[in-house]
Scaffold this motif. Structure first.
Motif, PDB file in Angstrom:
ATOM      1  N   LEU A  46       0.839  -1.191   0.000  1.00  0.00           N
ATOM      2  CA  LEU A  46       0.000   0.000   0.000  1.00  0.00           C
ATOM      3  C   LEU A  46       0.873   1.240   0.000  1.00  0.00           C
ATOM      4  N   PRO A  47       0.650   2.115  -0.961  1.00  0.00           N
ATOM      5  CA  PRO A  47       1.420   3.362  -0.954  1.00  0.00           C
ATOM      6  C   PRO A  47       0.944   4.254   0.184  1.00  0.00           C
ATOM      7  N   ALA A  68      -2.179  14.214 -12.206  1.00  0.00           N
ATOM      8  CA  ALA A  68      -2.156  14.443 -10.763  1.00  0.00           C
ATOM      9  C   ALA A  68      -3.550  14.282 -10.171  1.00  0.00           C
ATOM     10  N   LEU A  69      -4.547  14.855 -10.828  1.00  0.00           N
ATOM     11  CA  LEU A  69      -5.913  14.735 -10.329  1.00  0.00           C
ATOM     12  C   LEU A  69      -6.425  13.303 -10.431  1.00  0.00           C
ATOM     13  N   ALA A  70      -6.084  12.611 -11.517  1.00  0.00           N
ATOM     14  CA  ALA A  70      -6.483  11.212 -11.662  1.00  0.00           C
ATOM     15  C   ALA A  70      -5.848  10.358 -10.567  1.00  0.00           C
ATOM     16  N   LEU A  71      -4.606  10.654 -10.252  1.00  0.00           N
ATOM     17  CA  LEU A  71      -3.915   9.929  -9.185  1.00  0.00           C
ATOM     18  C   LEU A  71      -4.613  10.146  -7.847  1.00  0.00           C
ATOM     19  N   ALA A  73      -7.714  10.881  -7.393  1.00  0.00           N
ATOM     20  CA  ALA A  73      -8.988  10.161  -7.455  1.00  0.00           C
ATOM     21  C   ALA A  73      -8.777   8.663  -7.236  1.00  0.00           C
ATOM     22  N   ASP A  74      -7.725   8.102  -7.848  1.00  0.00           N
ATOM     23  CA  ASP A  74      -7.412   6.683  -7.648  1.00  0.00           C
ATOM     24  C   ASP A  74      -7.100   6.384  -6.187  1.00  0.00           C
ATOM     25  N   LEU A  75      -6.362   7.278  -5.576  1.00  0.00           N
ATOM     26  CA  LEU A  75      -5.999   7.088  -4.169  1.00  0.00           C
ATOM     27  C   LEU A  75      -7.241   7.107  -3.292  1.00  0.00           C
ATOM     28  N   HIS A  76      -8.145   8.022  -3.592  1.00  0.00           N
ATOM     29  CA  HIS A  76      -9.389   8.097  -2.836  1.00  0.00           C
ATOM     30  C   HIS A  76     -10.187   6.804  -3.031  1.00  0.00           C
ATOM     31  N   ALA A  82      -3.860  10.375   1.059  1.00  0.00           N
ATOM     32  CA  ALA A  82      -2.915  11.362   0.531  1.00  0.00           C
ATOM     33  C   ALA A  82      -2.821  12.454   1.595  1.00  0.00           C
ATOM     34  N   ASP A  83      -1.679  13.099   1.687  1.00  0.00           N
ATOM     35  CA  ASP A  83      -1.526  14.120   2.711  1.00  0.00           C
ATOM     36  C   ASP A  83      -1.760  15.510   2.139  1.00  0.00           C
TER      37      ASP A  83
END
Length: 96
Positions: A46-47, A68-71, A73-76, A82-83
């Motif tokens: 897990l990142p 960046a925004l897609a990343l 969204a993927d993280l969410h 994300a911090d």
């Protein structure tokens, strides 16, 4: 480098990925940073927030706001935290 570490049966952990993603960002290799993040997920690691911020910063340095925004969204979607630095980097990138 990661392939060489695997070939030598060396442990590739979150610290290794974090350093590699950060180095990619510094070197302007945003695609490599995102590829490493995907490799990390496929390895069932897990990142964490630091790695996520490094990947978003790599996109920011290259002016890749959509990625960046897609990343983020993927993280969410993956329930990966994300911090503030990751969201801040994305916000600054979108201002441009």
């Amino acid at each position: 480098l990661m392939e060489e570490m695997q070939r030598l049966s060396l442990l590739i952990d979150q610290v290794t990925y974090s350093a590699a993603v950060s180095a990619c960002g510094t070197g302007g290799k945003w695609r490599h940073a995102l590829a490493l993040l995907n490799c990390m997920r496929h390895s069932r690691l897990l990142p964490g927030a630091i790695i996520c911020s490094a990947a978003v910063s790599a996109c920011k340095a290259a002016g890749r706001w959509a990625e960046a925004l897609a990343l983020l969204a993927d993280l969410h979607h993956d329930r990966t935290a994300a911090d503030v630095a990751a969201y801040s980097a994305a916000a600054v990138l979108c201002e441009r």
